[in-house]
Design a protein around this motif. Structure first.
Motif, PDB file in Angstrom:
ATOM      1  N   CYS A  14       0.849  -1.207   0.000  1.00  0.00           N
ATOM      2  CA  CYS A  14       0.000   0.000   0.000  1.00  0.00           C
ATOM      3  C   CYS A  14       0.878   1.248   0.000  1.00  0.00           C
ATOM      4  N   GLY A  15       1.910   1.230   0.832  1.00  0.00           N
ATOM      5  CA  GLY A  15       2.809   2.375   0.917  1.00  0.00           C
ATOM      6  C   GLY A  15       3.524   2.647  -0.389  1.00  0.00           C
ATOM      7  N   LEU A  16       4.001   1.581  -1.037  1.00  0.00           N
ATOM      8  CA  LEU A  16       4.687   1.769  -2.320  1.00  0.00           C
ATOM      9  C   LEU A  16       3.740   2.302  -3.387  1.00  0.00           C
ATOM     10  N   LEU A  17       2.477   1.893  -3.313  1.00  0.00           N
ATOM     11  CA  LEU A  17       1.488   2.337  -4.293  1.00  0.00           C
ATOM     12  C   LEU A  17       1.195   3.823  -4.168  1.00  0.00           C
ATOM     13  N   ILE A  18       1.126   4.325  -2.929  1.00  0.00           N
ATOM     14  CA  ILE A  18       0.656   5.699  -2.720  1.00  0.00           C
ATOM     15  C   ILE A  18       1.765   6.682  -2.367  1.00  0.00           C
ATOM     16  N   ALA A  19       2.982   6.205  -2.100  1.00  0.00           N
ATOM     17  CA  ALA A  19       4.026   7.072  -1.533  1.00  0.00           C
ATOM     18  C   ALA A  19       4.335   8.284  -2.414  1.00  0.00           C
ATOM     19  N   LEU A  20       4.569   8.065  -3.691  1.00  0.00           N
ATOM     20  CA  LEU A  20       4.948   9.178  -4.556  1.00  0.00           C
ATOM     21  C   LEU A  20       3.812  10.181  -4.711  1.00  0.00           C
ATOM     22  N   PHE A  21       2.576   9.688  -4.778  1.00  0.00           N
ATOM     23  CA  PHE A  21       1.431  10.591  -4.866  1.00  0.00           C
ATOM     24  C   PHE A  21       1.303  11.434  -3.599  1.00  0.00           C
ATOM     25  N   LEU A  22       1.488  10.796  -2.434  1.00  0.00           N
ATOM     26  CA  LEU A  22       1.380  11.542  -1.179  1.00  0.00           C
ATOM     27  C   LEU A  22       2.558  12.496  -1.001  1.00  0.00           C
ATOM     28  N   LEU A  23       3.721  12.123  -1.513  1.00  0.00           N
ATOM     29  CA  LEU A  23       4.875  13.024  -1.446  1.00  0.00           C
ATOM     30  C   LEU A  23       4.566  14.320  -2.192  1.00  0.00           C
ATOM     31  N   VAL A  24       4.023  14.193  -3.403  1.00  0.00           N
ATOM     32  CA  VAL A  24       3.675  15.379  -4.192  1.00  0.00           C
ATOM     33  C   VAL A  24       2.538  16.152  -3.534  1.00  0.00           C
ATOM     34  N   SER A  25       1.501  15.447  -3.092  1.00  0.00           N
ATOM     35  CA  SER A  25       0.356  16.117  -2.478  1.00  0.00           C
ATOM     36  C   SER A  25       0.728  16.794  -1.163  1.00  0.00           C
ATOM     37  N   GLY A  26       1.621  16.165  -0.401  1.00  0.00           N
ATOM     38  CA  GLY A  26       2.044  16.764   0.860  1.00  0.00           C
ATOM     39  C   GLY A  26       2.800  18.065   0.644  1.00  0.00           C
ATOM     40  N   LEU A  27       3.748  18.047  -0.286  1.00  0.00           N
ATOM     41  CA  LEU A  27       4.541  19.246  -0.553  1.00  0.00           C
ATOM     42  C   LEU A  27       3.685  20.361  -1.151  1.00  0.00           C
ATOM     43  N   THR A  28       2.823  20.010  -2.117  1.00  0.00           N
ATOM     44  CA  THR A  28       1.966  21.037  -2.708  1.00  0.00           C
ATOM     45  C   THR A  28       0.939  21.533  -1.701  1.00  0.00           C
ATOM     46  N   GLY A  29       0.440  20.636  -0.850  1.00  0.00           N
ATOM     47  CA  GLY A  29      -0.526  21.055   0.166  1.00  0.00           C
ATOM     48  C   GLY A  29       0.063  22.037   1.156  1.00  0.00           C
ATOM     49  N   ALA A  30       1.344  21.860   1.497  1.00  0.00           N
ATOM     50  CA  ALA A  30       1.999  22.793   2.411  1.00  0.00           C
ATOM     51  C   ALA A  30       2.062  24.192   1.814  1.00  0.00           C
ATOM     52  N   LEU A  31       2.158  24.273   0.490  1.00  0.00           N
ATOM     53  CA  LEU A  31       2.232  25.574  -0.178  1.00  0.00           C
ATOM     54  C   LEU A  31       0.859  26.186  -0.421  1.00  0.00           C
ATOM     55  N   ILE A  32      -0.078  25.375  -0.904  1.00  0.00           N
ATOM     56  CA  ILE A  32      -1.358  25.961  -1.305  1.00  0.00           C
ATOM     57  C   ILE A  32      -2.240  26.319  -0.125  1.00  0.00           C
ATOM     58  N   SER A  33      -1.823  25.996   1.081  1.00  0.00           N
ATOM     59  CA  SER A  33      -2.532  26.546   2.244  1.00  0.00           C
ATOM     60  C   SER A  33      -2.460  28.069   2.224  1.00  0.00           C
ATOM     61  N   TRP A  34      -1.478  28.594   1.475  1.00  0.00           N
ATOM     62  CA  TRP A  34      -1.269  30.045   1.385  1.00  0.00           C
ATOM     63  C   TRP A  34      -1.305  30.476  -0.082  1.00  0.00           C
ATOM     64  N   ASP A  35      -2.172  29.820  -0.864  1.00  0.00           N
ATOM     65  CA  ASP A  35      -2.173  30.068  -2.304  1.00  0.00           C
ATOM     66  C   ASP A  35      -2.474  31.521  -2.644  1.00  0.00           C
ATOM     67  N   HIS A  36      -3.447  32.119  -1.976  1.00  0.00           N
ATOM     68  CA  HIS A  36      -3.817  33.498  -2.300  1.00  0.00           C
ATOM     69  C   HIS A  36      -2.662  34.450  -1.980  1.00  0.00           C
ATOM     70  N   GLU A  37      -2.072  34.288  -0.807  1.00  0.00           N
ATOM     71  CA  GLU A  37      -0.987  35.178  -0.395  1.00  0.00           C
ATOM     72  C   GLU A  37       0.248  35.007  -1.280  1.00  0.00           C
ATOM     73  N   LEU A  38       0.617  33.762  -1.576  1.00  0.00           N
ATOM     74  CA  LEU A  38       1.796  33.518  -2.416  1.00  0.00           C
ATOM     75  C   LEU A  38       1.538  33.980  -3.850  1.00  0.00           C
ATOM     76  N   ASP A  39       0.333  33.765  -4.339  1.00  0.00           N
ATOM     77  CA  ASP A  39      -0.020  34.193  -5.685  1.00  0.00           C
ATOM     78  C   ASP A  39       0.078  35.715  -5.806  1.00  0.00           C
ATOM     79  N   ALA A  40      -0.424  36.425  -4.786  1.00  0.00           N
ATOM     80  CA  ALA A  40      -0.373  37.893  -4.807  1.00  0.00           C
ATOM     81  C   ALA A  40       1.064  38.391  -4.721  1.00  0.00           C
ATOM     82  N   TRP A  41       1.900  37.691  -3.969  1.00  0.00           N
ATOM     83  CA  TRP A  41       3.312  38.085  -3.839  1.00  0.00           C
ATOM     84  C   TRP A  41       4.048  37.889  -5.167  1.00  0.00           C
ATOM     85  N   LEU A  42       3.751  36.783  -5.847  1.00  0.00           N
ATOM     86  CA  LEU A  42       4.408  36.512  -7.127  1.00  0.00           C
ATOM     87  C   LEU A  42       3.870  37.385  -8.255  1.00  0.00           C
TER      88      LEU A  42
END
Length: 413
Positions: A14-42
């Protein structure tokens, strides 16, 4: 035979099946919690009005009308009219039907940034486009988070279906991992500790096992809400409906068809919604409007200026109206309805952390990094064990060649 070895294998696969997807989702999720603020800054050009904060502004409804008059190819399908001083108005658009072809016009953009004082378009972009440009980076990451940018196929969003399926595996694997973390009463302390000084494999193992135990409840909630948001109509809503009476959903009672223009104007619908909102005692006036052209439905949202994301509580109230008759078509009123309605209302606020405002968004950013860490350490542990097994197999092979005997398999056969 003990159940544990089978569960260990199941957890591994199960871990091997989902690990790469969760790695991407975890990293992107950490950023998009502030999507509006980061988008306005960029992209200040898309968010800061060139006319400045002191100018008298036009209504968002008036701006929508002007945009459609200026370019008859487009239809405004989302606009807010609770403007933040000094900010642009971000308007979402789609192509109208081309009478010559019967197909929608292909527009090079689906979002416009408009100066609310002058109605001039300051910038445009195709929200969700696969692009690493400044204008598209945050929307790209946002869509990557929940769909991996996989294409539609046969009318289905394959990305959301995939990520919803990944979330199901993740949710059930949370329970397998918890069971494996506590093999007996004597060793429970080991599943809560981190051997920081040992480093290497031991620390990776503790980060994966103990980290998962400490964060178990939050991870399970994150997995469950991921299922809800990716597979709401296919799985979660029908499942909840088996145990609770759900309020009718305006979209469930209609079949999507070809895009059509509304008979009633935005102004007529908003006036109706304002009256309904006052009768219901809403805390905020109507502040946003979308038009679902394939369903012939208007939706009117009630929120404070700048809070269209719905920070705090269960989100914003929305009322729906038929675009031809103006008849009320239901709505979503936070905190109202059956327990099943409230459960479904809570899914996005819980997943995003917005249910408790800014502290929740901070928590979700940290949890996103934790999900990425658990995925990465899981892969490292698997790779190290796989390498160790191969080394043992080579040693047995060399020993067998030295003695002239057939090497035993790991099972001793």
């Amino acid at each position: 035979m003990s159940l544990r070895p089978w569960l260990v294998r199941l957890h591994r696969w199960c871990g091997l099946l989902i690990a790469l997807f969760l790695l991407v989702s975890g990293l992107t999720g950490a950023l998009i919690s502030w999507d509006h603020e980061l988008d306005a800054w960029l992209n200040p050009r898309l968010f800061i009005a060139q006319s400045g904060p002191q100018q008298q502004v036009l209504s968002g409804l008036e701006i929508a009308n002007r945009l459609e008059q200026t370019d008859p190819r487009l239809r405004v399908n989302y606009v807010t009219f609770a403007e933040e001083p000094g900010h642009t108005l971000l308007v979402y658009v789609e192509g109208r039907t081309d009478p010559a072809t019967g197909q929608p016009y292909v527009l090079p953009f689906n979002q416009l940034a408009v100066d609310p004082a002058t109605a001039q378009v300051q910038g445009q972009r195709m929200w969700g486009q696969v692009s690493f440009s400044r204008e598209n980076l945050l929307p790209f990451l946002y869509k990557l988070h929940y769909s991996m940018h996989l294409p539609l196929a046969g009318g289905y969003d394959t990305g959301m279906l995939l990520m919803g399926s990944i979330a199901i595996v993740w949710f059930f694997d949370c329970f397998i991992a918890l069971w494996l973390s506590f093999p007996n009463l004597r060793s429970w302390r080991k599943s809560l500790q981190f051997r920081w000084r040992d480093g290497g494999y031991k620390l990776h193992f503790d980060l994966h096992r103990s980290g998962g135990v400490w964060l178990w409840l939050l991870l399970a909630v994150l997995a469950l809400t991921s299922i809800s948001m990716n597979l709401e109509t296919q799985l979660m809503r029908p499942l909840v409906a088996r145990f609770a009476t759900l309020s009718p959903n305006a979209f469930d009672t209609r079949t999507a068809g070809s895009a059509q223009d509304a008979t009633l104007s935005r102004e007529q619908i908003v006036a109706r919604a304002q009256q309904d909102g006052r009768q219901r005692g809403f805390a905020y006036p109507a502040a946003g409007l979308f038009y679902a052209s394939a369903y012939g439905l208007y939706g009117v949202g009630f929120f404070a200026p700048g809070n269209d994301h719905g920070d705090g509580g269960l989100g914003n109230a929305w009322l729906y109206y038929d675009s031809t008759t103006g008849a009320a078509a239901g709505g979503v009123i936070p905190g109202q309805g059956s327990w099943g309605d409230i459960f479904l209302q809570a899914q996005f606020p819980l997943h995003s952390g917005r249910i408790i405002g800014t502290p929740g968004r901070v928590l979700m950013s940290l949890l996103g990094l934790a999900v990425a860490t658990l995925s990465l350490t899981g892969l490292i542990i698997w790779a190290k064990k796989r390498h160790a097994r191969r080394q043992q197999d080579r040693k047995r092979q060399r020993a067998a060649e030295t003695t002239g005997m057939r090497p035993l398999s790991p099972s001793g056969e």
